[in-house]
Design a protein around this motif. Sequence first.
Motif, PDB file in Angstrom:
ATOM      1  N   ASN A 197       0.827  -1.208   0.000  1.00 48.69           N
ATOM      2  CA  ASN A 197       0.000   0.000   0.000  1.00 48.69           C
ATOM      3  C   ASN A 197       0.860   1.256   0.000  1.00 48.69           C
ATOM      4  OD1 ASN A 197      -2.348  -1.607   0.201  1.00 48.69           O
ATOM      5  ND2 ASN A 197      -2.143  -1.692   2.435  1.00 48.69           N
ATOM      6  N   HIS A 198       2.029   1.164   0.657  1.00 50.04           N
ATOM      7  CA  HIS A 198       2.912   2.324   0.786  1.00 50.04           C
ATOM      8  C   HIS A 198       4.354   1.886   0.551  1.00 50.04           C
ATOM      9  CE1 HIS A 198      -0.599   4.146   2.580  1.00 50.04           C
ATOM     10  NE2 HIS A 198      -0.570   3.294   3.589  1.00 50.04           N
ATOM     11  N   TYR A 199       5.161   2.847   0.042  1.00 46.17           N
ATOM     12  CA  TYR A 199       6.569   2.562  -0.230  1.00 46.17           C
ATOM     13  C   TYR A 199       7.447   3.629   0.429  1.00 46.17           C
ATOM     14  CZ  TYR A 199       4.728  -0.601  -3.763  1.00 46.17           C
ATOM     15  OH  TYR A 199       4.046  -1.608  -4.403  1.00 46.17           O
ATOM     16  N   ALA A 200       8.495   3.157   1.091  1.00 46.20           N
ATOM     17  CA  ALA A 200       9.494   4.053   1.678  1.00 46.20           C
ATOM     18  C   ALA A 200      10.854   3.711   1.083  1.00 46.20           C
ATOM     19  CB  ALA A 200       9.529   3.912   3.194  1.00 46.20           C
ATOM     20  N   LEU A 201      11.648   4.739   0.804  1.00 48.62           N
ATOM     21  CA  LEU A 201      12.969   4.561   0.202  1.00 48.62           C
ATOM     22  C   LEU A 201      13.998   5.321   1.026  1.00 48.62           C
ATOM     23  CD1 LEU A 201      14.892   3.756  -2.186  1.00 48.62           C
ATOM     24  CD2 LEU A 201      14.180   5.901  -3.298  1.00 48.62           C
ATOM     25  N   SER A 202      15.091   4.648   1.373  1.00 45.82           N
ATOM     26  CA  SER A 202      16.211   5.295   2.057  1.00 45.82           C
ATOM     27  C   SER A 202      17.429   5.256   1.147  1.00 45.82           C
ATOM     28  CB  SER A 202      16.530   4.582   3.377  1.00 45.82           C
ATOM     29  OG  SER A 202      17.788   4.992   3.880  1.00 45.82           O
ATOM     30  N   LEU A 203      17.992   6.433   0.839  1.00 45.65           N
ATOM     31  CA  LEU A 203      19.263   6.518   0.123  1.00 45.65           C
ATOM     32  C   LEU A 203      20.350   6.747   1.163  1.00 45.65           C
ATOM     33  CD1 LEU A 203      18.361   8.759  -2.962  1.00 45.65           C
ATOM     34  CD2 LEU A 203      18.207   6.281  -2.722  1.00 45.65           C
ATOM     35  N   THR A 204      21.310   5.830   1.226  1.00 47.15           N
ATOM     36  CA  THR A 204      22.293   5.844   2.304  1.00 47.15           C
ATOM     37  C   THR A 204      23.701   5.918   1.734  1.00 47.15           C
ATOM     38  OG1 THR A 204      20.790   4.468   3.623  1.00 47.15           O
ATOM     39  CG2 THR A 204      23.064   4.633   4.379  1.00 47.15           C
ATOM     40  N   ASP A 205      24.360   7.032   1.980  1.00 46.38           N
ATOM     41  CA  ASP A 205      25.741   7.254   1.534  1.00 46.38           C
ATOM     42  C   ASP A 205      26.063   8.728   1.755  1.00 46.38           C
ATOM     43  OD1 ASP A 205      28.252   6.867   0.434  1.00 46.38           O
ATOM     44  OD2 ASP A 205      27.588   7.103  -1.626  1.00 46.38           O
ATOM     45  N   HIS A 206      27.028   9.250   0.994  1.00 44.41           N
ATOM     46  CA  HIS A 206      27.316  10.676   1.011  1.00 44.41           C
ATOM     47  C   HIS A 206      26.169  11.448   0.365  1.00 44.41           C
ATOM     48  CE1 HIS A 206      31.430  10.220   2.355  1.00 44.41           C
ATOM     49  NE2 HIS A 206      31.714   9.400   1.369  1.00 44.41           N
ATOM     50  N   GLY A 207      26.069  12.734   0.712  1.00 42.21           N
ATOM     51  CA  GLY A 207      25.096  13.613   0.082  1.00 42.21           C
ATOM     52  C   GLY A 207      25.661  15.009  -0.041  1.00 42.21           C
ATOM     53  N   ARG A 208      25.255  15.724  -1.092  1.00 40.53           N
ATOM     54  CA  ARG A 208      25.832  17.037  -1.373  1.00 40.53           C
ATOM     55  C   ARG A 208      24.759  18.013  -1.838  1.00 40.53           C
ATOM     56  NH1 ARG A 208      30.926  18.350   0.490  1.00 40.53           N
ATOM     57  NH2 ARG A 208      32.008  19.764  -0.905  1.00 40.53           N
ATOM     58  N   ALA A 209      23.605  18.016  -1.162  1.00 35.14           N
ATOM     59  CA  ALA A 209      22.520  18.947  -1.482  1.00 35.14           C
ATOM     60  C   ALA A 209      22.154  18.849  -2.964  1.00 35.14           C
ATOM     61  CB  ALA A 209      22.897  20.368  -1.073  1.00 35.14           C
ATOM     62  N   TYR A 210      22.151  19.995  -3.675  1.00 39.33           N
ATOM     63  CA  TYR A 210      21.737  20.011  -5.077  1.00 39.33           C
ATOM     64  C   TYR A 210      22.736  19.310  -5.993  1.00 39.33           C
ATOM     65  CZ  TYR A 210      25.187  23.697  -5.245  1.00 39.33           C
ATOM     66  OH  TYR A 210      26.362  24.397  -5.139  1.00 39.33           O
ATOM     67  N   SER A 211      23.892  18.875  -5.453  1.00 41.57           N
ATOM     68  CA  SER A 211      24.923  18.257  -6.294  1.00 41.57           C
ATOM     69  C   SER A 211      24.776  16.750  -6.410  1.00 41.57           C
ATOM     70  CB  SER A 211      26.316  18.586  -5.750  1.00 41.57           C
ATOM     71  OG  SER A 211      26.534  19.969  -5.767  1.00 41.57           O
ATOM     72  N   GLY A 212      23.957  16.116  -5.571  1.00 42.61           N
ATOM     73  CA  GLY A 212      23.724  14.699  -5.770  1.00 42.61           C
ATOM     74  C   GLY A 212      23.955  13.829  -4.551  1.00 42.61           C
ATOM     75  N   TYR A 213      23.658  12.533  -4.724  1.00 41.10           N
ATOM     76  CA  TYR A 213      23.666  11.565  -3.629  1.00 41.10           C
ATOM     77  C   TYR A 213      24.156  10.212  -4.142  1.00 41.10           C
ATOM     78  CZ  TYR A 213      20.788  15.217  -1.695  1.00 41.10           C
ATOM     79  OH  TYR A 213      20.350  16.444  -1.273  1.00 41.10           O
ATOM     80  N   CYS A 214      24.662   9.400  -3.231  1.00 47.88           N
ATOM     81  CA  CYS A 214      25.080   8.025  -3.522  1.00 47.88           C
ATOM     82  C   CYS A 214      26.199   7.998  -4.561  1.00 47.88           C
ATOM     83  CB  CYS A 214      23.902   7.167  -3.975  1.00 47.88           C
ATOM     84  SG  CYS A 214      22.674   6.940  -2.679  1.00 47.88           S
ATOM     85  N   TYR A 215      27.423   8.053  -4.072  1.00 51.05           N
ATOM     86  CA  TYR A 215      28.589   8.209  -4.932  1.00 51.05           C
ATOM     87  C   TYR A 215      29.292   6.873  -5.113  1.00 51.05           C
ATOM     88  CZ  TYR A 215      27.353  12.916  -3.811  1.00 51.05           C
ATOM     89  OH  TYR A 215      26.646  14.073  -3.660  1.00 51.05           O
ATOM     90  N   ASP A 216      29.027   6.248  -6.244  1.00 51.91           N
ATOM     91  CA  ASP A 216      29.584   4.931  -6.542  1.00 51.91           C
ATOM     92  C   ASP A 216      31.033   5.093  -6.992  1.00 51.91           C
ATOM     93  OD1 ASP A 216      30.285   2.463  -7.999  1.00 51.91           O
ATOM     94  OD2 ASP A 216      28.189   1.939  -7.656  1.00 51.91           O
ATOM     95  N   TYR A 217      31.941   4.556  -6.196  1.00 54.42           N
ATOM     96  CA  TYR A 217      33.378   4.747  -6.421  1.00 54.42           C
ATOM     97  C   TYR A 217      33.822   4.216  -7.776  1.00 54.42           C
ATOM     98  CZ  TYR A 217      38.414   4.365  -5.505  1.00 54.42           C
ATOM     99  OH  TYR A 217      39.773   4.463  -5.572  1.00 54.42           O
ATOM    100  N   HIS A 218      33.215   3.121  -8.230  1.00 49.82           N
ATOM    101  CA  HIS A 218      33.631   2.510  -9.489  1.00 49.82           C
ATOM    102  C   HIS A 218      32.757   2.924 -10.673  1.00 49.82           C
ATOM    103  CE1 HIS A 218      35.742  -0.270  -6.668  1.00 49.82           C
ATOM    104  NE2 HIS A 218      36.672  -0.128  -7.581  1.00 49.82           N
ATOM    105  N   GLY A 219      31.842   3.876 -10.459  1.00 52.09           N
ATOM    106  CA  GLY A 219      31.084   4.421 -11.580  1.00 52.09           C
ATOM    107  C   GLY A 219      31.958   5.375 -12.387  1.00 52.09           C
TER     108      GLY A 219
END
Length: 661
Positions: free
Chosen positions: A150-172
């Motif tokens: 019925n409901h969905y919750a999402l957690s993004l867990t890692d570094h964050g930089r406001a308007y610059s982005g989130y979740c920094y994959d080292y090998h990307g």
Amino acid sequence: MIKSYLTIIIIACASLNNFFIAKNYLSVSQTTNEQKNWTVMLYYCADTRTHGVGPYPNNSGAYNWLNSIMFDCISFLPGLITGGSLDDINIIVLYDEPYSASYPNGHAKILKIGYSNPPLELEDWGAENLGLYVTLSNFINYCKNHFPANHYALSLTDHGRAYSGYCYDYHGQHPYWNYTLGDCLTVRELRTALTYAGRVNVLFLDTCLGASFEVAWELTDFVDYLVAGESTQRKTALVHGVDVVRRLSQNTAMSPFELAQIGVTTAQSVILNPPSIPNDQFYDWPTVSLIAPYRFNLTPVAASFKDLFSGFTDELIVELDNNFTRARELFGQIRGELSGNGFTSSSMLIDLYEFLEAIEAHSANFTNPQVVTKAGSVKNYLEVSPTSLLHDFYIRPDLTSNLANLHGFSICFPDSRDLYQGYLWPNMYEDIAIAQDTQWDDFIFRLFPPEADPFLWPIPEFWEVNLYPIDPLVSCHVFLEHEELIRHVGLATGDFGLSEVELGIEGAGYLADLVGGRAMIRIPHNSLSLMKTNNEIAQKFTIVINGSHAGTVNHPVNLSVRHVVDNSIVWEQSQVKSLESGQDLACEVSTTEEMSELKPVGEPSTTTPPTTTPITTTSPTNSTNLDPLISDFFGPSFIVFSTTGIFSLLIIIILYNKKKK
């Protein structure tokens, strides 16, 4: 008779074995098709860059403390879930392990959390880039298709930089830098992922700097409630999703708003203490905001809030048009009065509410009175209220005075042209919705035209240190010894564990054009003169190039020092040296226009990374593969300014001076 008996037994055993296989398959199938009240999705980008990754080029081992914490969270979670609650909730994790010999580019798995360890491995996605919207969209779609709720919750867990982005994959793959910096989910990519995957009821940004006005604006049509911290956070932000799940398991009938409120409560009082973060002095979040993005489209007065804010930015442009020189000086003065407490200086953030307050305080100085009027209207709708954008805002009690400048929303307002236009990747701000819907970005660009000084406050005479081209993880520092004190200009570890700009010499400035690979430090000549003792003919300062965490083994750097008087270069000297990973270079500059040779200080680090043990999982009997979406957009990397700390750099200076003697 015996043969017949044996035949019957064999048939029975075969049938029983088939029953168990089918039962196991059906149990997974039933679990994935039964609609429950909640599906919680934990997006763990553990293959990420950390401050201490320098000695380990593969980002492995004990240096990756973010992975250690996320690993602990997965291990602890089963023991925290209330018995019987999994009848009403699903807990699904996308966990991207860092480097291992078998998976040199990381290893992403989808795990289902149960009442005991090990978790059930549902999918093995191999080397995935969690900094790409395709991965996030596929994960959300996987959860919605296999674990409807019925409901969905999402957690993004890692570094964050406001308007610059989130979740920094080292090998990307970073789109502009040739160094191993990785990729991140940009704000635009968050919106794109949710466009493909559909709405989530509650989004937890368990990162630093998540309560961004730009992010909330971007996600208006895709998120009901956003829980995030406006300031930089402590390591315990990484365990927030686990604490939320623990509380949800105690009352699985929660509504989305109730779960968002629990997100605020658990941030205010963190009870989990994983062994991977035993030295965190304060466990509670410094700040947390409960935001309702959907309210951006509602009507506070006669128009939606988006229209209200857009009208405010129109009036800012009118003010600039009336008298640009005077208006630029006024906005420069206002920008200088705003506090950067709670942010990293390099993030170029201010608190939006504080900016609006400052405009009201300078009401007599504006030629266009509508700037002040509309600033007040916008400010009123940013107050904490059940009917405003901000449902709740919390500052940790011991930080109330230090973070008094924060009110719930950050926004980009740089103090220099180079730092804005060169940050992370070219034209980054134009990609996000607020830049397309309003003139806020036009206002910023108008303040920093190409012909203007890159600083808002020009200096008549100064010494300028330029370092280029550099890996963004190489840092430049200036040290000045005066009255037995060491004064520092450059990046330093701040109160919240991330790097901040320290300006220990009065009037000094710091710039970083990361795409161009340039760092600049500017020191007023008058400040140097005031620090001379009576018997000194000239003042000297030390330049240190810190390569402790450089992403490349051998990197050429060009150091240039200028003496500038009334915009004319009266003296300049340059040196080109090769900087090895883990190495520091230093030289000395005198106000008599002399510079010593740039020389290494200490030996490069050659530490061998330890081996890592991957998390143990169980596997289901059935597995499906998702068709990847086609991506035409790649986000930027998380640029972590990393230093070894002021203390270690002071040691560098001492060693350097000893070598000279």
